[in-house]
Scaffold this motif. Structure first.
Motif, mmCIF file in Angstrom:
data_model
loop_
_atom_site.group_PDB
_atom_site.id
_atom_site.type_symbol
_atom_site.label_atom_id
_atom_site.label_comp_id
_atom_site.label_asym_id
_atom_site.label_seq_id
_atom_site.Cartn_x
_atom_site.Cartn_y
_atom_site.Cartn_z
ATOM 1 N N LYS A 12 57.590 48.236 54.363
ATOM 2 C CA LYS A 12 58.596 48.762 54.163
ATOM 3 C C LYS A 12 58.050 48.541 52.680
ATOM 4 N N GLN A 13 56.930 47.660 51.995
ATOM 5 C CA GLN A 13 56.823 48.133 50.387
ATOM 6 C C GLN A 13 55.455 48.447 50.460
ATOM 7 N N LYS A 14 54.722 48.814 51.263
ATOM 8 C CA LYS A 14 53.416 49.054 51.760
ATOM 9 C C LYS A 14 52.163 48.271 50.755
ATOM 10 N N VAL A 15 52.563 47.053 51.264
ATOM 11 C CA VAL A 15 51.670 45.618 50.786
ATOM 12 C C VAL A 15 51.012 45.276 51.412
ATOM 13 N N LEU A 16 49.393 45.098 51.223
ATOM 14 C CA LEU A 16 48.764 44.262 52.195
ATOM 15 C C LEU A 16 48.268 43.108 51.911
ATOM 16 N N THR A 17 48.836 41.600 52.139
ATOM 17 C CA THR A 17 48.127 40.641 51.920
ATOM 18 C C THR A 17 47.813 39.869 52.355
ATOM 19 N N MET A 18 45.685 39.546 52.125
ATOM 20 C CA MET A 18 44.761 39.107 52.751
ATOM 21 C C MET A 18 44.459 37.620 51.905
ATOM 22 N N ARG A 19 44.982 36.802 53.483
ATOM 23 C CA ARG A 19 43.524 35.154 52.975
ATOM 24 C C ARG A 19 42.816 34.616 53.614
ATOM 25 N N ASN A 20 42.721 33.902 53.119
ATOM 26 C CA ASN A 20 41.405 33.479 53.748
ATOM 27 C C ASN A 20 39.748 34.095 53.496
ATOM 28 N N GLU A 21 38.821 33.616 52.848
ATOM 29 C CA GLU A 21 37.908 33.901 52.598
ATOM 30 C C GLU A 21 37.449 35.346 51.853
ATOM 31 N N VAL A 22 38.735 36.035 51.608
ATOM 32 C CA VAL A 22 38.828 36.952 51.099
ATOM 33 C C VAL A 22 38.072 38.063 50.610
ATOM 34 N N LYS A 23 37.248 39.595 50.736
ATOM 35 C CA LYS A 23 36.073 39.761 49.720
ATOM 36 C C LYS A 23 36.614 41.031 49.274
ATOM 37 N N VAL A 24 36.104 41.269 48.086
ATOM 38 C CA VAL A 24 36.349 43.264 47.958
ATOM 39 C C VAL A 24 34.887 43.485 47.512
ATOM 40 N N GLN A 25 34.457 44.247 48.229
ATOM 41 C CA GLN A 25 33.130 45.226 47.877
ATOM 42 C C GLN A 25 33.442 46.411 47.591
ATOM 43 N N ALA A 26 33.096 46.832 46.186
ATOM 44 C CA ALA A 26 33.488 47.946 45.848
ATOM 45 C C ALA A 26 32.125 48.855 45.802
ATOM 46 N N GLU A 27 32.463 50.524 45.940
ATOM 47 C CA GLU A 27 31.795 51.052 46.057
ATOM 48 C C GLU A 27 30.271 51.503 45.576
ATOM 49 N N LYS A 28 30.620 50.825 44.444
ATOM 50 C CA LYS A 28 29.224 50.886 43.078
ATOM 51 C C LYS A 28 29.060 49.193 42.717
ATOM 52 N N GLY A 29 29.541 48.555 44.030
ATOM 53 C CA GLY A 29 28.355 47.557 43.882
ATOM 54 C C GLY A 29 29.116 46.375 43.610
ATOM 55 N N MET A 30 30.202 46.316 43.191
ATOM 56 C CA MET A 30 31.016 44.701 42.278
ATOM 57 C C MET A 30 31.884 43.926 43.478
ATOM 58 N N LEU A 31 31.641 42.931 43.569
ATOM 59 C CA LEU A 31 32.292 41.762 44.705
ATOM 60 C C LEU A 31 32.922 41.197 43.406
ATOM 61 N N ILE A 32 34.826 41.326 44.546
ATOM 62 C CA ILE A 32 35.823 39.780 43.901
ATOM 63 C C ILE A 32 35.592 39.510 45.876
ATOM 64 N N GLN A 33 35.906 37.863 44.480
ATOM 65 C CA GLN A 33 35.830 36.903 45.690
ATOM 66 C C GLN A 33 37.706 36.182 45.330
ATOM 67 N N SER A 34 38.353 35.997 46.223
ATOM 68 C CA SER A 34 39.263 34.887 46.269
ATOM 69 C C SER A 34 40.373 34.282 47.608
ATOM 70 N N ASP A 35 40.931 33.112 47.370
ATOM 71 C CA ASP A 35 41.485 33.027 48.366
ATOM 72 C C ASP A 35 42.778 34.037 48.604
ATOM 73 N N SER A 36 43.001 34.228 48.105
ATOM 74 C CA SER A 36 44.240 35.585 48.438
ATOM 75 C C SER A 36 44.246 36.643 47.267
ATOM 76 N N LEU A 37 44.782 37.855 48.056
ATOM 77 C CA LEU A 37 45.333 38.630 47.128
ATOM 78 C C LEU A 37 46.003 39.839 48.125
ATOM 79 N N SER A 38 46.302 40.958 46.974
ATOM 80 C CA SER A 38 47.476 42.126 47.582
ATOM 81 C C SER A 38 46.998 43.147 47.029
ATOM 82 N N TYR A 39 47.400 43.842 48.358
ATOM 83 C CA TYR A 39 47.097 45.537 47.867
ATOM 84 C C TYR A 39 47.887 46.696 47.873
ATOM 85 N N ASP A 40 48.851 46.680 46.965
ATOM 86 C CA ASP A 40 49.546 47.277 46.679
ATOM 87 C C ASP A 40 49.894 48.951 46.277
#
Length: 191
Positions: A117-145
């Motif tokens: 309904k809200q179109k929100v993805l919430t991730m938990r447990n060893e979350v990594k975001v790899q950007a195509e330009k090479g940047m890496l984001i790491q956290s225990d949890s995050l949300s993509y709205d």
């Protein structure tokens, strides 16, 4: 003719077996299970596991298209729902976020939840975001709205790039403006 208690004890089981067709039907109806139980039923799953259960799927891949162009895609080892059918639980998740048909980010995590309904993805447990330009984001949890086109977290976050290491408490990334906002006591190391 037989006499004595010993002979009567021997004859009683014989009489019961021979008279079974007369009284056996009534006896089995008394012992039959009540409540509509199936006679061929096996052990049932625990009530907590089936209460309000929705559906479960293995090896799931689903995408969203906007104007015929792929906007995002989620792949999970397992997807299931509970009482709230709008919240899908995900296991071993990989989400890809696109902008103008080009992949911008790959988000991975052990667990996730997608609110349709809200179109929100919430991730938990060893979350990594790899950007195509090479940047890496790491956290225990995050949300993509998806509607706001933002990636956010309130947990400790580490952002690493070629010669840069940023640590903070919480982050917001706006895909439309291509801007990061790292919060808390921010520590920046240049390498």
């Amino acid at each position: 003719m037989m006499t004595g208690y010993r002979n009567i004890l021997w004859a009683l089981p014989l009489v019961l077996v021979l008279s079974w067709p007369i009284w056996g039907g009534a006896f089995t109806r008394v012992l039959a299970p009540r409540g509509g139980m199936d006679s061929g039923a096996t052990l049932a799953a625990p009530k907590a596991a089936t209460a309000g259960a929705g559906f479960s799927m293995e090896g799931v891949l689903f995408s969203q298209l906007k104007n015929g162009v792929r906007d995002w895609q989620i792949q999970a080892k397992r997807l299931y729902s509970g009482e709230d059918q709008d919240r899908m639980q995900l296991v071993a998740v990989e989400a890809q976020v696109f902008k103008n048909a080009e992949r911008r980010f790959v988000i991975t995590g052990q667990e996730g939840e997608y609110n349709s309904k809200q179109k929100v993805l919430t991730m938990r447990n060893e979350v990594k975001v790899q950007a195509e330009k090479g940047m890496l984001i790491q956290s225990d949890s995050l949300s993509y709205d998806d509607q706001a086109r933002k990636i956010t977290t309130q947990d400790p976050v580490q952002i690493t790039d070629k010669n840069l290491d940023i640590r903070g408490m919480g982050m917001a990334y706006d895909m439309e403006k291509d801007s990061y906002d790292v919060r808390g006591r921010v520590k920046v190391d240049f390498q």
